[in-house]
Design an enzyme around this catalytic site. Structure first.
Site, PDB file in Angstrom:
ATOM      1  N   GLY A  45      40.210  37.980  50.598  1.00  0.00           N
ATOM      2  CA  GLY A  45      41.342  37.982  49.658  1.00  0.00           C
ATOM      3  C   GLY A  45      41.731  39.406  49.313  1.00  0.00           C
ATOM      4  O   GLY A  45      41.014  40.355  49.653  1.00  0.00           O
ATOM      5  N   SER A  47      42.459  42.908  47.358  1.00  0.00           N
ATOM      6  CA  SER A  47      41.740  43.721  46.378  1.00  0.00           C
ATOM      7  C   SER A  47      42.140  43.231  44.989  1.00  0.00           C
ATOM      8  O   SER A  47      43.316  42.982  44.732  1.00  0.00           O
ATOM      9  CB  SER A  47      42.146  45.202  46.567  1.00  0.00           C
ATOM     10  OG  SER A  47      41.507  46.002  45.602  1.00  0.00           O
ATOM     11  N   GLY A  48      41.174  43.021  44.132  1.00  0.00           N
ATOM     12  CA  GLY A  48      41.481  42.552  42.778  1.00  0.00           C
ATOM     13  C   GLY A  48      41.567  41.044  42.639  1.00  0.00           C
ATOM     14  O   GLY A  48      41.862  40.523  41.554  1.00  0.00           O
ATOM     15  N   SER A  49      41.280  40.306  43.730  1.00  0.00           N
ATOM     16  CA  SER A  49      41.407  38.842  43.646  1.00  0.00           C
ATOM     17  C   SER A  49      40.139  38.195  43.082  1.00  0.00           C
ATOM     18  O   SER A  49      40.112  36.982  42.865  1.00  0.00           O
ATOM     19  CB  SER A  49      41.731  38.260  45.031  1.00  0.00           C
ATOM     20  OG  SER A  49      40.685  38.554  45.947  1.00  0.00           O
ATOM     21  N   GLY A  50      39.099  38.981  42.874  1.00  0.00           N
ATOM     22  CA  GLY A  50      37.884  38.438  42.258  1.00  0.00           C
ATOM     23  C   GLY A  50      36.751  38.174  43.236  1.00  0.00           C
ATOM     24  O   GLY A  50      35.773  37.501  42.893  1.00  0.00           O
ATOM     25  N   LYS A  51      36.847  38.731  44.436  1.00  0.00           N
ATOM     26  CA  LYS A  51      35.817  38.499  45.469  1.00  0.00           C
ATOM     27  C   LYS A  51      34.429  38.918  44.999  1.00  0.00           C
ATOM     28  O   LYS A  51      33.471  38.150  45.086  1.00  0.00           O
ATOM     29  CB  LYS A  51      36.144  39.288  46.753  1.00  0.00           C
ATOM     30  CG  LYS A  51      37.424  38.883  47.456  1.00  0.00           C
ATOM     31  CD  LYS A  51      37.624  39.650  48.761  1.00  0.00           C
ATOM     32  CE  LYS A  51      37.700  41.167  48.576  1.00  0.00           C
ATOM     33  NZ  LYS A  51      38.835  41.628  47.760  1.00  0.00           N
ATOM     34  N   SER A  52      34.329  40.152  44.525  1.00  0.00           N
ATOM     35  CA  SER A  52      33.009  40.676  44.127  1.00  0.00           C
ATOM     36  C   SER A  52      32.455  39.925  42.932  1.00  0.00           C
ATOM     37  O   SER A  52      31.247  39.694  42.832  1.00  0.00           O
ATOM     38  CB  SER A  52      33.105  42.158  43.761  1.00  0.00           C
ATOM     39  OG  SER A  52      33.609  42.889  44.832  1.00  0.00           O
ATOM     40  N   SER A 117      39.036  41.755  54.403  1.00  0.00           N
ATOM     41  CA  SER A 117      39.160  41.174  55.757  1.00  0.00           C
ATOM     42  C   SER A 117      40.508  40.488  55.951  1.00  0.00           C
ATOM     43  O   SER A 117      40.585  39.266  56.035  1.00  0.00           O
ATOM     44  CB  SER A 117      38.008  40.208  56.058  1.00  0.00           C
ATOM     45  OG  SER A 117      37.762  39.301  55.008  1.00  0.00           O
TER      46      SER A 117
END
Lengths: 213, 213
Positions: A45, A47-52, A117
């Site tokens: 997703g 950057s900033g979408s909450g992946k981490s 990705s």
């Protein structure tokens, strides 16, 4: 000397002297020891979408249930790899991440990879690398506008100002998955809590038999 | 959205926007879950010195005692990494192996890496990458002559015939460790059994507290 391993001779590209060591302890035996099935949970997703955040909470929930899990992301992968890698080299981190995630899953660990990705073909290449059903793609379905408003690392601002080139969503495309295992969506236009997002993934793992031997 | 992780901002080379995600589950918590201390067991020595055999038997012995372990070697690392890597690229595999082994150890796994790794400075670089006492160097102290007589993959023959260039021991140097944790030696001029070699390593792990939380 008694040789304990079976050597399976394979041909890899130009090299014919590379052998795959089939260790005497196999994937199934590790699965039984750990009471879980190793797999790659690939979170994609903007950057900033909450992946981490999802990766971190998922890791905590799995750990609290006694499962062996580990988080790989572009950031911890780059540490130690090559100190001169620029942020643009996210794709190189992704390349390494595939191999590392595959090895972790083979070792029996539930391995969560969190990387932008952006390209479908790269994600598919990763899926092709691990055996069937060991790859679980999670799409953070958050509109660019929302991610940019959040901008937790201030990177969108830099990208808009032209200070970062090739930034996904700004001057580089993102190709959403067509048919992935899990989609994480906003609720009433807002981010779900990390707990709710992680539970959605844990439920998937449970229902599909990953959390038992 | 509540951010569950602590972001520690670091400066890595030219990139200042790389952050190390300190996940909410740390190394100590994983150690307690697995009842062991993650570490890198780095086995170095000539081709044919018994590195893979030791790694495989060690893995079996640890598994049978309920420990989570995994073997990395030049061969399984190259699979999937880059199909065009030639045997000469052992050094590239070694480079990747360092990072992967570090991540495995951080994940709490007892990770055995078995590579020729002929240069002292490269092994020291790996040691420097992981925290103190998480790196255990094992030297297969087998004379070249003995390894060449064994020549299990027929590589010495090829190297002597000039068909492989830069082969360690033939036309490339091997620098033995000066001060490593474990030395595996021949007994009466003969290879020890895999069982005896593995037991020597397991005893070291036990005596040094790796096999408990």
């Amino acid at each position: 000397m008694q040789v304990m391993e079976n050597l399976v001779r394979t041909t890899v590209g130009m090299s014919t002297n590379i052998v795959w060591h089939e260790c005497s302890i196999g994937k199934l035996e590790r699965q039984n020891l750990l009471m879980q099935k190793g797999c790659v949970i690939w979170i994609t997703g903007f950057s900033g979408s909450g992946k981490s955040t999802l990766a971190s909470m998922l890791n905590r929930q799995l750990h609290c249930r006694g499962h062996v899990s580990y988080v790989l992301d572009g950031d911890n992968l780059r540490h130690g790899l090559n100190k001169d890698l620029s942020f643009k080299a996210e794709d190189r981190a992704e390349n390494i991440c595939r191999v590392v995630a595959k090895l972790f899953a083979d070792a029996g660990v539930i391995c969560t990879a969190s990387l932008i990705s952006p390209y479908r073909r790269d994600r598919d290449a990763c899926r092709a690398l691990v055996p069937d059903s060991m790859f679980i793609e999670v799409f953070m379905d958050v509109p660019l506008k929302v991610c940019e408003e959040r901008d937790p690392k201030g990177l969108y601002k830099l990208a808009r100002a032209g200070k970062i080139k090739g930034f996904t969503g700004i001057d580089d495309p993102y190709e959403p998955p067509m048919d992935c295992e899990i989609v994480i969506q906003l609720k009433d236009g807002k981010y779900q809590t990390p707990k709710a997002m992680a539970e959605q993934v844990v439920t998937y793992l449970e229902e599909n038999g990953y959390l038992k031997a």
